[in-house]
Write a protein that holds these residues in place. Structure first.
Motif, PDB file in Angstrom:
ATOM      1  N   CYS A 190      40.484  40.843  52.049  1.00 37.43           N
ATOM      2  CA  CYS A 190      40.559  40.223  53.254  1.00 37.43           C
ATOM      3  C   CYS A 190      41.881  41.648  54.293  1.00 37.43           C
ATOM      4  O   CYS A 190      42.130  41.340  53.549  1.00 37.43           O
TER       5      CYS A 190
ATOM      6  N   CYS B 135      40.466  40.911  59.958  1.00 35.77           N
ATOM      7  CA  CYS B 135      40.126  41.172  61.532  1.00 35.77           C
ATOM      8  C   CYS B 135      39.528  40.192  62.016  1.00 35.77           C
ATOM      9  O   CYS B 135      39.290  40.211  63.124  1.00 35.77           O
TER      10      CYS B 135
ATOM     11  N   LYS C 175      36.987  38.429  61.886  1.00 37.62           N
ATOM     12  CA  LYS C 175      34.941  38.639  62.593  1.00 37.62           C
ATOM     13  C   LYS C 175      34.319  37.626  62.006  1.00 37.62           C
ATOM     14  O   LYS C 175      33.921  36.910  62.808  1.00 37.62           O
TER      15      LYS C 175
ATOM     16  N   CYS D  30      31.616  39.996  57.698  1.00 34.29           N
ATOM     17  CA  CYS D  30      32.307  39.958  57.680  1.00 34.29           C
ATOM     18  C   CYS D  30      32.507  41.525  56.348  1.00 34.29           C
ATOM     19  O   CYS D  30      31.245  42.215  55.732  1.00 34.29           O
TER      20      CYS D  30
ATOM     21  N   VAL E 201      34.209  40.238  51.376  1.00 34.15           N
ATOM     22  CA  VAL E 201      35.187  39.263  51.164  1.00 34.15           C
ATOM     23  C   VAL E 201      34.743  37.273  50.849  1.00 34.15           C
ATOM     24  O   VAL E 201      35.019  37.334  49.390  1.00 34.15           O
ATOM     25  N   ILE E 202      33.575  37.063  51.243  1.00 29.35           N
ATOM     26  CA  ILE E 202      32.914  36.583  51.380  1.00 29.35           C
ATOM     27  C   ILE E 202      31.356  36.830  50.682  1.00 29.35           C
ATOM     28  O   ILE E 202      30.682  37.116  51.334  1.00 29.35           O
TER      29      ILE E 202
END
Ligand code: SF4
Ligand code: SF4
Ligand code: SF4
Lengths: 412, 302
Positions: free
Chosen positions: B50, B53, B55, B194, B198-199
């Motif tokens: 991560c 950012c 977002k 993302c 990351v997710i």
């Protein structure tokens, strides 16, 4: 032995104390109004970190505990059939009815959506401890009102006097009251036993409430036997509350206090308090949480105060005949126990609760304190008003016509 | 008079024991929906990739029709100077933690409701406004909630937030795992936007396998611990990290489901209403005996 009979007390209502209490009540009501106009956030210091404050910790949790005199005296007088205590049952019943009414009101004002307060009646969650507490308190409140009804019928039977054109209904209303009275007399035992059972249930469930908070609660208080501790302390505080009230009432109305009855009651408190203390100390010894008492933190200090002044000192006092023989001694010991239970509930719900992410600690706002004090003042004012209207406080009766309604409700 | 009451009493006792028998073979009434489907979904957050950012914060607000400034303003890293928490204005937030190892980038952690497998909020809610859905999401029903805030007391991650400033209809706010979107076959908004992937949204089982595979492949990069695999009985959101989870904002929690003890106590006290009814019968018996004793005492006196 002289006969005792409950009768409305005829006195002047307004005294300097009453005027002071009225001012407190008014102040509370103003902040209460603000809560409904501007929202909970505007009047209280509650946050996402501390969602519950003194309206729950004191008004609800301590309120329920301190209304325990209702079920302990009912058990003593009606179930154990100790007739000598009947003089104290009615004041205790009135305190319980008033106390629980204010508990309900306090819950209501603390709810974000008070107009949905009836939801638990339809939307059941059997896993929720709060659901259990809520339902029990609702039913018990109803039971308390039913238990109070005979006092109302006693007051008005043969004395119905409606104003104006309603006069013609006088005899009809009287008949209905007599009918109600008779029905109550036959069924009252059902409600009396139900009242005791319901009390045991929700007093203990109130203790289970915070168990789900898990590690958010300080280990000194977080224990699986919390329900038992809550029940035991409620049982122990019932009679001291009655003693205190009786002393204050007789003082305020210029009556002679029933010291012999109160002393007998006080003698029963010591073992009850002893049992509670044994479990409480046993709990911190077995879970070895007493180690937290060696460091000085707000939690350890509050825990020590609660235990020392709320349980150990009054227990020692009650074991001394010198104390139980004196009015002042009785009053101080009872007062300490009452304050002890109040502190215990406050500690459980507020001091012990530390959320994992805390940026500010909680301290009640002026508004929260005002409402709480205002409710307490209102309760006392209502109590005074009720004992002046209804036959609640017993006074010695020299010419003793046998009171027909003296032992209402027991199995006859 | 005496006779009538005694008969009433016996009749009543009979009725109550019949109730016990009738209640005995029925399950306890209406526990809230709490299904753990084997193929339930989850999200794996790899905090090591991560970049902060934020977002995901913007996408979350947009997906939930919450007011938000334009996405450009989210580049401002000043917000990291203060630790933040999800609340009624932001269902997810990203925090930044220092990395002690020299020349290392700071660690950014996105945080939101963990969607526990055995959620304390579901167990606690007085009216069953919280439900654990089959796909793993824990969602909240505004038509039931009475605003008691017990869910907030119960949640081990301190997630549900209350609209304290709202006067008429305050809501409980928390991440709903984009329940509306996932129902339509979309993936959660944060995961979709993302830039660093990351997710990862997927079957919880697969995610756990993937997480352990990653740890095996890069033992220097990851701590050998998937947060959420076992914490409080398992959560739908899972985390990988290079640093002790307690140092990057995760509470220390055991493996026992959060509502475990309280439910056990609660059901022990009630157990098909047997204990209360037994207590009722006991007290009734005591009352009856004492009454009789008193009558016979009085008769003796005469
Ligand atoms: S969008 Fe992705 S990279 Fe950006 S802050 Fe959120 S999780 Fe981190
Ligand atoms: S993290 Fe809290 S709010 Fe989210 S599911 Fe778990 S208990 Fe419920
Ligand atoms: S605040 Fe609403 S959702 Fe939370 S426990 Fe109370 S009723 Fe349930």
């Amino acid at each position: 032995m002289e006969h005792m009979r409950a009768t409305p007390l005829k006195r002047k209502y307004f005294t300097p104390t009453v005027i002071f209490l009225s001012a407190l009540a008014l102040n509370g009501l103003i902040f209460l109004l603000a809560r409904f106009v501007f929202g909970i956030g505007a009047v209280t210091n509650l946050t996402n970190e501390n969602p519950w404050g003194i309206w729950i910790g004191i008004d609800v949790a301590a309120g329920v505990a301190l209304a325990a005199g209702g079920f302990t005296t009912a058990a003593l007088g009606h179930i154990m059939h100790k007739d000598q205590y009947h003089a104290i049952i009615r004041p205790a019943l009135l305190t319980a009815a008033l106390g629980y009414t204010f508990v309900a009101v306090s819950v209501m004002i603390d709810l974000g959506r008070p107009y949905f307060i009836w939801h638990p009646l339809l939307m059941w969650n059997g896993n929720s401890v709060l659901f259990e507490v809520g339902i029990c308190v609702m039913i018990y409140l109803t039971v308390l009102y039913i238990e109070f009804l005979p006092i109302v019928t006693e007051r008005f039977i043969g004395r119905v006097n409606l104003p104006g054109f309603l006069k013609s209904y006088n005899s009809f209303v009287d008949k209905m009251l007599r009918l109600l009275d008779k029905g109550l007399e036959k069924t009252m035992f059902i409600f009396i036993i139900a009242g005791v059972v319901l009390s045991c249930l929700h007093q203990s469930s109130l203790g289970t409430l915070m168990v789900i908070a898990g590690p958010k609660m300080h280990p000194l208080w977080q224990t699986p036997i919390l329900p038992l501790l809550f029940l035991l302390s409620a049982v122990a505080v019932g009679l001291p509350m009655v003693i205190m009230e009786s002393l204050v009432t007789s003082k305020s109305f210029g009556l002679k206090p029933e010291t012999h009855i109160l002393r007998d009651l006080a003698n029963m408190v010591a073992p009850l308090l002893g049992i509670y203390l044994a479990f409480k100390i046993g709990d911190i010894v077995i879970r070895q949480t007493f180690v937290y008492l060696t460091e000085i933190t707000p939690e350890s200090v509050m825990f020590t105060i609660e235990l020392l002044f709320g349980a150990i000192i009054p227990l020692r006092m009650l074991l001394s005949p010198k104390v139980t023989k004196s009015e002042t001694g009785l009053f101080i010991a009872s007062f300490l126990i009452v304050i002890g239970v109040l502190l215990n509930r406050m500690n459980n719900f507020l001091i012990a609760y530390t959320p994992p992410y805390q940026f500010n600690s909680y301290f009640p706002s002026i508004g929260e304190i005002s409402v709480t004090l205002g409710f307490i003042a209102l309760e006392i004012l209502f109590f005074r008003w009720m004992v002046m209207i209804f036959p609640i406080v017993s006074v010695p009766e020299v010419v003793a016509p046998k009171a027909k309604y003296s032992i209402k409700g027991a199995i006859k | 008079m005496k006779e009538i009451s005694r008969r009433n009493f016996l009749k009543f006792a009979g009725v109550s024991s019949a109730t016990v028998l009738a209640a005995g073979d029925k399950p306890v009434k209406a526990a809230p929906k709490n299904i753990l489907a084997d193929n339930r979904m989850g999200a794996l957050v790899d905090t090591t990739t991560c970049i902060g950012c934020r977002k995901c914060e913007w996408a979350c607000k947009t997906a939930h029709d919450m007011p938000t400034p334009s996405i450009d303003t989210y580049a401002d890293r000043m917000v990291f100077n203060k630790m933040r928490r999800p609340d009624d204005t932001a269902l997810t937030i990203v925090n930044e933690y220092k990395n002690d190892a020299a020349n290392q980038f700071p660690i950014n952690v996105k945080f939101q409701c963990m969607h526990c497998d055995r959620p304390a909020c579901v167990s606690a809610c007085i009216v069953g406004a919280f439900t654990k859905e089959e796909n793993g999401a824990v969602i909240w029903d505004t038509d039931k909630c009475i605003g008691c805030r017990y869910c907030m007391v119960a949640c081990p991650f301190q997630i549900p937030a209350f609209e304290f400033s709202e006067v008429l209809k305050p809501d409980i706010k928390k991440c709903d795992f984009c329940f509306d979107r996932t129902q339509q076959g979309l993936i959660p908004a944060c995961s979709e936007i993302c830039p660093m992937e990351v997710i990862t949204y997927g079957r919880r089982k697969d995610l756990i396998d993937a997480a352990h595979q990653k740890i095996k492949n890069y033992p220097d990069r990851y701590l050998n611990h998937v947060f959420g695999e076992e914490e409080v009985g398992g959560t739908s959101w899972l985390y990988l990290a290079s640093k002790d989870f307690n140092k990057i904002g995760f509470p220390k929690l055991g493996k026992d489901p959060a509502p475990g003890v309280s439910e056990a106590i609660q059901h022990g006290i009630f157990a098909y209403f047997v204990p209360p009814i037994a207590l009722y019968a006991l007290l009734g018996g005591v009352m009856w005996i004492n009454k009789n004793k008193k009558i016979s005492d009085e008769e003796k006196e005469l």
